[in-house]
Design a protein around this motif. Sequence first.
Motif, PDB file in Angstrom:
ATOM      1  N   GLU A 113      47.993  15.234 -51.805  1.00 15.37           N
ATOM      2  CA  GLU A 113      47.706  16.149 -50.693  1.00 15.37           C
ATOM      3  C   GLU A 113      47.445  17.580 -51.161  1.00 15.37           C
ATOM      4  O   GLU A 113      47.010  18.426 -50.371  1.00 15.37           O
ATOM      5  N   LEU A 114      47.713  17.830 -52.456  1.00 15.77           N
ATOM      6  CA  LEU A 114      47.511  19.194 -52.970  1.00 15.77           C
ATOM      7  C   LEU A 114      46.054  19.631 -52.833  1.00 15.77           C
ATOM      8  O   LEU A 114      45.757  20.828 -52.645  1.00 15.77           O
ATOM      9  N   GLY A 115      45.141  18.648 -52.935  1.00 16.66           N
ATOM     10  CA  GLY A 115      43.723  19.007 -52.853  1.00 16.66           C
ATOM     11  C   GLY A 115      43.308  19.512 -51.484  1.00 16.66           C
ATOM     12  O   GLY A 115      42.271  20.187 -51.339  1.00 16.66           O
ATOM     13  N   LYS A 116      44.066  19.194 -50.461  1.00 14.15           N
ATOM     14  CA  LYS A 116      43.735  19.618 -49.102  1.00 14.15           C
ATOM     15  C   LYS A 116      44.347  20.964 -48.757  1.00 14.15           C
ATOM     16  O   LYS A 116      44.087  21.517 -47.678  1.00 14.15           O
ATOM     17  N   GLU A 129      46.808  29.314 -51.993  1.00 10.66           N
ATOM     18  CA  GLU A 129      48.137  29.901 -51.898  1.00 10.66           C
ATOM     19  C   GLU A 129      49.200  28.827 -51.701  1.00 10.66           C
ATOM     20  O   GLU A 129      50.292  28.879 -52.286  1.00 10.66           O
ATOM     21  N   GLU A 130      48.888  27.798 -50.870  1.00  7.70           N
ATOM     22  CA  GLU A 130      49.849  26.712 -50.631  1.00  7.70           C
ATOM     23  C   GLU A 130      50.055  25.876 -51.900  1.00  7.70           C
ATOM     24  O   GLU A 130      51.176  25.437 -52.196  1.00  7.70           O
ATOM     25  N   ARG A 131      48.933  25.654 -52.663  1.00  8.21           N
ATOM     26  CA  ARG A 131      49.055  24.865 -53.905  1.00  8.21           C
ATOM     27  C   ARG A 131      49.943  25.566 -54.925  1.00  8.21           C
ATOM     28  O   ARG A 131      50.662  24.922 -55.684  1.00  8.21           O
ATOM     29  N   GLN A 132      49.872  26.906 -54.973  1.00 10.80           N
ATOM     30  CA  GLN A 132      50.679  27.653 -55.933  1.00 10.80           C
ATOM     31  C   GLN A 132      52.168  27.451 -55.697  1.00 10.80           C
ATOM     32  O   GLN A 132      52.980  27.517 -56.618  1.00 10.80           O
ATOM     33  N   VAL A 133      52.526  27.184 -54.429  1.00 10.93           N
ATOM     34  CA  VAL A 133      53.939  26.973 -54.093  1.00 10.93           C
ATOM     35  C   VAL A 133      54.302  25.498 -54.198  1.00 10.93           C
ATOM     36  O   VAL A 133      55.303  25.112 -54.808  1.00 10.93           O
ATOM     37  N   ALA A 134      53.464  24.616 -53.606  1.00 14.90           N
ATOM     38  CA  ALA A 134      53.792  23.180 -53.543  1.00 14.90           C
ATOM     39  C   ALA A 134      53.604  22.462 -54.877  1.00 14.90           C
ATOM     40  O   ALA A 134      54.364  21.538 -55.220  1.00 14.90           O
TER      41      ALA A 134
END
Length: 357
Positions: free
Chosen positions: A41-44, A48-53
């Motif tokens: 789900e990281l690709g979606k 900024e969200e990917r940097q945290v998740a």
Amino acid sequence: MDDLRQKYLEAVAAATDEATLEDLRVAAVGKKGEISLKMRELGKMTPEERQVAGPALNALKDEVNSALAAKKEALGDAALDARLSEEWLDVTLPARGRPEGTIHPVSQVTEEVIAIFADMGFSVAEGPQIENDFYNFDALNIPPHHPARQEFDTFYMHRDEGDNRPPHVLRTHTSPVQIRAMEKTGAPIRVIAPGRVYRSDYDQTHTPMFHQIEGMAIGEDISMANLKWVLEEFFAAFFEIDGIKTRFRASHFPFTEPSAEVDIQCSWVDGQLRIGEGDGWMEVLGSGMMHPKVLQAGGVDPEKYQGFAFGMGIDRIAMLKYGIPDLRAFFDSDLRWLRHYGFSALDVPTLARGLSK
């Protein structure tokens, strides 16, 4: 993520066997596992969200994998401890010692044969392997024109030009030892003569160097009946078969008269030779009553004494007893094949080591 962490770490800690542990691995980090699906789900997500998740999911995956590996190791240790406590085998003990080598079948069979004849009162006599023409041929009543005296059958020692000494040969049999024994001790006498012999021959049942054992008994009342008894006793002891049948066939040898080739009972079953059963026969040795000229050559009075003699190949009877198909295997094979035939060092020395020469 905290819920996933708690869920799988508690499940891994509670696992009691490796099968359960494998199911948890597939459910968490397998191709379609919950954590693996979360990482897809990281690709979606936004950058900024990917940097945290992203780091959080990788950390969760590594933590679950570490927990799975640690639990698997713990379960393995526990299983080993359980086996050690239940089984009698102590795996911490050093291994049993294994002999570094084995006795060669020719040596073993020689020991066996000598021990059997020793029980019948035969002593061991020895002689030189380089023999002169007289002892190897003339004293044994072998005439000058006999094929055995030709160079295609016998190894003659080299002579320099002008050296007119009598010929010397690599002995073709151990019969010369019988002449030397008669010269040394006279009659009555009962000896066997084991040793290496040499002939110019090489195939499945012949080698240039091989081993023979010959025997003789001389006395005032020795007869063919004594010869037959001795050989039948030997066959029964050597092949470990009581009542083994023998057949004596008239033959001719220069050094015996009358002469006989001796066969033993045998059969072939599924391509394997079986001694002591069936309707077949196999020739194993030559024998007969000693020729008067041979007794005379050894210094024994043929008017007073008579005797019998016999000779057999040690390598050949080893082949028969232990099912070895090719004589050449004794001398040009990797000796690890001996284990297949059950050869190992003799635990108890035979009488051979203590017999007089």
